[in-house]
Design a protein around this motif. Sequence first.
Motif, PDB file in Angstrom:
ATOM      1  N   CYS A   1       0.839  -1.200   0.000  1.00 19.56           N
ATOM      2  CA  CYS A   1       0.000   0.000   0.000  1.00 19.56           C
ATOM      3  C   CYS A   1       0.876   1.253   0.000  1.00 19.56           C
ATOM      4  CB  CYS A   1      -0.920   0.014   1.218  1.00 19.56           C
ATOM      5  SG  CYS A   1      -2.201  -1.235   1.107  1.00 19.56           S
ATOM      6  N   CYS A   2       2.004   1.123   0.680  1.00 22.22           N
ATOM      7  CA  CYS A   2       2.945   2.228   0.719  1.00 22.22           C
ATOM      8  C   CYS A   2       3.418   2.566  -0.686  1.00 22.22           C
ATOM      9  CB  CYS A   2       4.116   1.802   1.592  1.00 22.22           C
ATOM     10  SG  CYS A   2       4.965   3.153   2.350  1.00 22.22           S
ATOM     11  N   LYS A   3       3.785   1.534  -1.433  1.00 20.58           N
ATOM     12  CA  LYS A   3       4.251   1.761  -2.799  1.00 20.58           C
ATOM     13  C   LYS A   3       3.134   2.354  -3.645  1.00 20.58           C
ATOM     14  CE  LYS A   3       8.056  -1.430  -3.409  1.00 20.58           C
ATOM     15  NZ  LYS A   3       7.996  -2.229  -2.166  1.00 20.58           N
ATOM     16  N   ALA A   4       1.909   1.870  -3.417  1.00 23.25           N
ATOM     17  CA  ALA A   4       0.779   2.398  -4.176  1.00 23.25           C
ATOM     18  C   ALA A   4       0.584   3.876  -3.881  1.00 23.25           C
ATOM     19  CB  ALA A   4      -0.480   1.618  -3.848  1.00 23.25           C
TER      20      ALA A   4
ATOM     21  N   GLU B   1      -7.893   0.434  -5.547  1.00 21.39           N
ATOM     22  CA  GLU B   1      -8.062  -0.919  -6.106  1.00 21.39           C
ATOM     23  C   GLU B   1      -6.858  -1.785  -5.788  1.00 21.39           C
ATOM     24  OE1 GLU B   1      -8.953  -0.270 -10.223  1.00 21.39           O
ATOM     25  OE2 GLU B   1     -11.115  -0.299  -9.872  1.00 21.39           O
ATOM     26  N   GLN B   2      -5.674  -1.187  -5.925  1.00 18.37           N
ATOM     27  CA  GLN B   2      -4.463  -1.942  -5.602  1.00 18.37           C
ATOM     28  C   GLN B   2      -4.452  -2.373  -4.146  1.00 18.37           C
ATOM     29  OE1 GLN B   2      -1.148   0.577  -7.045  1.00 18.37           O
ATOM     30  NE2 GLN B   2      -0.361  -1.361  -7.779  1.00 18.37           N
ATOM     31  N   CYS B   3      -4.741  -1.415  -3.265  1.00 18.08           N
ATOM     32  CA  CYS B   3      -4.731  -1.732  -1.835  1.00 18.08           C
ATOM     33  C   CYS B   3      -5.780  -2.783  -1.520  1.00 18.08           C
ATOM     34  CB  CYS B   3      -5.000  -0.467  -1.011  1.00 18.08           C
ATOM     35  SG  CYS B   3      -3.669   0.723  -1.102  1.00 18.08           S
TER      36      CYS B   3
ATOM     37  N   ASN C   1     -11.358  21.655 -21.035  1.00 19.19           N
ATOM     38  CA  ASN C   1     -10.823  20.334 -21.347  1.00 19.19           C
ATOM     39  C   ASN C   1      -9.645  19.969 -20.467  1.00 19.19           C
ATOM     40  OD1 ASN C   1     -12.570  19.408 -23.368  1.00 19.19           O
ATOM     41  ND2 ASN C   1     -11.628  20.820 -24.827  1.00 19.19           N
ATOM     42  N   ASP C   2      -8.748  20.925 -20.282  1.00 19.93           N
ATOM     43  CA  ASP C   2      -7.567  20.647 -19.467  1.00 19.93           C
ATOM     44  C   ASP C   2      -7.952  20.333 -18.030  1.00 19.93           C
ATOM     45  OD1 ASP C   2      -5.367  23.085 -21.095  1.00 19.93           O
ATOM     46  OD2 ASP C   2      -5.959  21.051 -21.627  1.00 19.93           O
ATOM     47  N   ILE C   3      -8.844  21.151 -17.483  1.00 23.13           N
ATOM     48  CA  ILE C   3      -9.254  20.943 -16.093  1.00 23.13           C
ATOM     49  C   ILE C   3      -9.970  19.608 -15.960  1.00 23.13           C
ATOM     50  CG2 ILE C   3     -10.770  21.789 -14.254  1.00 23.13           C
ATOM     51  CD1 ILE C   3      -8.422  23.541 -14.487  1.00 23.13           C
ATOM     52  N   LYS C   4     -10.882  19.385 -16.897  1.00 25.38           N
ATOM     53  CA  LYS C   4     -11.629  18.123 -16.856  1.00 25.38           C
ATOM     54  C   LYS C   4     -10.663  16.954 -16.903  1.00 25.38           C
ATOM     55  CE  LYS C   4     -14.447  15.612 -20.159  1.00 25.38           C
ATOM     56  NZ  LYS C   4     -15.437  15.753 -21.226  1.00 25.38           N
ATOM     57  N   SER C   5      -9.724  17.035 -17.827  1.00 22.76           N
ATOM     58  CA  SER C   5      -8.729  15.988 -17.985  1.00 22.76           C
ATOM     59  C   SER C   5      -7.927  15.769 -16.720  1.00 22.76           C
ATOM     60  CB  SER C   5      -7.781  16.412 -19.104  1.00 22.76           C
ATOM     61  OG  SER C   5      -7.371  15.331 -19.819  1.00 22.76           O
ATOM     62  N   ALA C   6      -7.441  16.875 -16.183  1.00 24.95           N
ATOM     63  CA  ALA C   6      -6.569  16.784 -15.006  1.00 24.95           C
ATOM     64  C   ALA C   6      -7.294  16.151 -13.830  1.00 24.95           C
ATOM     65  CB  ALA C   6      -6.051  18.164 -14.632  1.00 24.95           C
ATOM     66  N   PHE C   7      -8.530  16.592 -13.589  1.00 21.51           N
ATOM     67  CA  PHE C   7      -9.245  16.055 -12.439  1.00 21.51           C
ATOM     68  C   PHE C   7      -9.709  14.635 -12.679  1.00 21.51           C
ATOM     69  CE2 PHE C   7      -9.145  18.942  -9.064  1.00 21.51           C
ATOM     70  CZ  PHE C   7      -9.046  20.219  -9.597  1.00 21.51           C
ATOM     71  N   THR C   8     -10.075  14.333 -13.907  1.00 18.59           N
ATOM     72  CA  THR C   8     -10.433  12.954 -14.213  1.00 18.59           C
ATOM     73  C   THR C   8      -9.234  12.047 -13.963  1.00 18.59           C
ATOM     74  OG1 THR C   8     -11.890  13.816 -15.914  1.00 18.59           O
ATOM     75  CG2 THR C   8     -11.466  11.453 -15.939  1.00 18.59           C
ATOM     76  N   ASP C   9      -8.062  12.513 -14.385  1.00 16.53           N
ATOM     77  CA  ASP C   9      -6.859  11.724 -14.141  1.00 16.53           C
ATOM     78  C   ASP C   9      -6.611  11.539 -12.648  1.00 16.53           C
ATOM     79  OD1 ASP C   9      -4.871  12.958 -16.952  1.00 16.53           O
ATOM     80  OD2 ASP C   9      -6.369  11.370 -16.772  1.00 16.53           O
ATOM     81  N   MET C  10      -6.806  12.612 -11.897  1.00 12.36           N
ATOM     82  CA  MET C  10      -6.602  12.506 -10.458  1.00 12.36           C
ATOM     83  C   MET C  10      -7.548  11.480  -9.856  1.00 12.36           C
ATOM     84  SD  MET C  10      -7.000  15.312  -7.424  1.00 12.36           S
ATOM     85  CE  MET C  10      -8.752  15.366  -7.266  1.00 12.36           C
ATOM     86  N   ALA C  11      -8.809  11.541 -10.280  1.00 13.20           N
ATOM     87  CA  ALA C  11      -9.780  10.569  -9.775  1.00 13.20           C
ATOM     88  C   ALA C  11      -9.345   9.158 -10.146  1.00 13.20           C
ATOM     89  CB  ALA C  11     -11.157  10.872 -10.332  1.00 13.20           C
ATOM     90  N   GLU C  12      -8.871   9.020 -11.373  1.00  9.41           N
ATOM     91  CA  GLU C  12      -8.412   7.714 -11.851  1.00  9.41           C
ATOM     92  C   GLU C  12      -7.256   7.199 -11.013  1.00  9.41           C
ATOM     93  OE1 GLU C  12      -9.831   5.848 -14.350  1.00  9.41           O
ATOM     94  OE2 GLU C  12      -8.452   4.371 -13.511  1.00  9.41           O
ATOM     95  N   GLU C  13      -6.307   8.093 -10.694  1.00  7.30           N
ATOM     96  CA  GLU C  13      -5.169   7.698  -9.855  1.00  7.30           C
ATOM     97  C   GLU C  13      -5.646   7.187  -8.506  1.00  7.30           C
ATOM     98  OE1 GLU C  13      -1.858   7.560 -10.056  1.00  7.30           O
ATOM     99  OE2 GLU C  13      -1.764   8.181 -12.143  1.00  7.30           O
ATOM    100  N   ASN C  14      -6.615   7.893  -7.941  1.00  9.07           N
ATOM    101  CA  ASN C  14      -7.117   7.490  -6.629  1.00  9.07           C
ATOM    102  C   ASN C  14      -7.835   6.151  -6.709  1.00  9.07           C
ATOM    103  OD1 ASN C  14      -6.677   9.460  -4.337  1.00  9.07           O
ATOM    104  ND2 ASN C  14      -7.253  10.847  -5.972  1.00  9.07           N
TER     105      ASN C  14
END
Lengths: 450, 451
Positions: B316-319, B425-427, B407-420
Amino acid sequence: MEQALPDPERPLKPAALEPLGRSDAGLEAGVGEEAEGSREEGSGTDTMTENNFGLKKIEISVSEAEKRTGRNAMNMQETYTAYLIETRSVEHADGQSVLTDSLWRRYSEFELLRNYLLVYYPHIVVPPLPEKRAEFVWHKLSADNMDPDFVERRRIGLENFLLRVASHPILCRDKIFYLFLTQEGNWKETVNETGFQLKADSRLKALNATFRVKNPDKRFTELKHYSDELQSVISHLLRVRARVADRLYGVYKVHGNYGRVFSEWSAIEKEMGDGLQSAGHHMDVYASSIDDILEDEEHYADQLKEYLFYAEALRAVCRKHELMQYDLEMAAQDLASKKQQCEELATGTVRTFSLKGMTTKLFGQETPEQREARIKVLEEQINEGEQQLKSKNLEGREFVKNAWTDIERFKEQKNRDLKEALISYAVMQISMCKKGIQVWTNAKECFSKM
Amino acid sequence: MEGEHRASQACSSQLPSGGAGGESPGGGAPFAGSSGSSTLLQADVLDLDEDEDDLEVFSKDASLMDMNSFSPMMPTSPLSMINQIKFEDEADLKDLFITVDAPESHVTTIETFITYRIITKTSRGEFDSSEFEVRRRYQDFLWLKGKLEEVHPTLIIPPLPEKFIVKGMVDRFNDDFIETRRKALHKFLNRIADHPTLTFNEDFKIFLTAQAWELSSHKKQGPGLLSRMGQTVRAVASSMRGVKNRPDEFMEMNNFIEIFSQKINLIDKISQRIYKEERDYFDEMKEYGPIHILWSDSEEDLVDTLRGVASCIDKCCKATEKRMSGLSEALLPVVHEYVLYSEMLMGVMKRRDQIQAELDSKVEALTYKKGDTDLLTEEIGKLEDKVECANNALKADWERWKLNMQNDIKSAFTDMAEENIHYYEQCLATWESFLTSQTDLHLGEDSEDKL
């Protein structure tokens, strides 16, 4: 709560209790009991303690906590918390429970009970009480003894303590324990009348024995070592856990700020507005979810803390052994020296230094009659000493045997409980992850619709 | 001046003005109006054969590069940049590819500074070659930005990364700082390249292609520092007047900019704070796992469980680490760029107001008959054109900018949500597999007992 933690599920656990147990159970009772078959001290809801003695089963619960004010010994106003202890007896036939006793006790009375048990059952690993003051606190959690969350956790801890005592094959029979559950007034006086404080070994004596004992049972030395390690590692773990909890709290809560700003921003955006607004809502949900998560983790921490305090109980048993062993060694040494004296007197050789020897040299030899008298006294003393040594030896061996039985019981209990606690920790993490996935999936949907 | 000529040409509504699809130069319209030579360029661009030749060159390079790198970290292949520049001009019409990389430190007797390598690949006719490699320092970028603002006062020029960050910066040659700056400079040049008007700016071309000494001498040609300063003083004075007569749509625009600026600044702070909290969390987690290993040394029966927990915590730490780096690549630079953009926008508004103020002052003079009526009328005529041009340019660019921003903002926040999501999911997988192993063991033990 979604995750079933052992402790809150425990209130309905039946425990064996013989109403007319002996107050000074001592070693003999222990020997008798232990032969009757294995006791399973399960902290989970799966194992139940069966009482083969055919007596009533009872259920104990600490159901409420109440703030009270009263006057203390120095006639000063003080605020304290009182806990309601309810005892129910379970009828065999239909499993229905009837409330038989209910009374209020405060923390100091629990302490008194435990101190009594420590004195009268030195060979038993006596269950610990929950902490007096909140320790290993991460910043958001209050260190205040009056804080409702702390009081609640302490209530659970006290209940746990009573259940542990009630399901212990030996401790459950103790009269004072029975009275603790049933006799509200006068109980303190009754306990003090047993004079247990006088019977307690002095700390100084114990310390002395620890340093000077020559031949303690190796197992106790190892056990002492183990309990030191256990205490150290659990303390460390709890400290780091508290710091991790603190940081995790920070991560979650900062996200809450997004909620507010998104909402304000959405006011000027035509196309993005809705998406921003609803995403912001999810950020708020995310931020507030950490409170429950960490509340659950506190219960996990409490489970570990119990075993942190158990380490001290283990050490107490080891100390008692060292004390008895030292006592034995001293008695043996004393006997040996008397025997030597006797021998020297009989044979006329003076090898050991003795006051008598010195005075003889100074003031002249004693008469044969005097010598005979002295030999006779010594022989009597030696006889007595040998008897005493025998019984001390027996006592010591009994102690070791009984203590070790309880320690084995404790070890099994510990392994079960800790494993269960670790698994419940995993369950908590899983729940946290699932919540996280849900919130962020919702947020992502909102973002992608912007 | 050529720049002005181009501007006036551009204002004859060749810039797509607003609305959906305002982004795409689909019909080649923006290219067409610009200048004579670019008509040829348009033909070039639509000539598929030539495109294919050039594309072949690119794909040769691409095969050597990691095509999976979506991150702006190492955009060594122009083709890999196509993925990034999604909502700028359509990919198949792109004919100018720029990368900024390889920072190098230069030490002279007077100073130490960093230069960045800029590689340009293009199929445009007006470029003498199809590939260029130059080295530029931050000062050069500043110069370019200044020139663009000068020539296109009411276009939204992309922002440059800050000169230096006072807070928390000890060393401006710190690796992280250089890397962040490099990425931002890369973004800067690419945004210019994708801008329908700015991409044909002459100074831009010189910036990309000239050798160091050529650039120096070109720089000296522009209006001197003093005259530029003089302009600034007049500007401040007149911008106040410009505000009074500002048309409604620009009032609205200004209102938006003010609020947007506030909010994006807050979001920038929040995002930086989240990164910091996650890093602190990571630091503590690193210590958490190993304690369980230590504990397992003194517990015979709990070894498996304890080691299992330790391993889960470490994973989880690595994640968490991965989530942090995702945040710092996808979200933080984007948000910060828009913080800088909001400052730029305020500058653009001011300049527009200034231009209007110039007109207004002449009109006022005419009204009160101060000075030569004929001359004033002529001047007013020119200024009216100028104002109209400036307003149209800004309007069009504004719509384009807003679309990009969304578009940029949408993209950036969508990516952030995806990262989370990915992190959790990994954890989840880690802990679930641990739980399964424990309950399997448990079942195994139980059945052993029963035997």
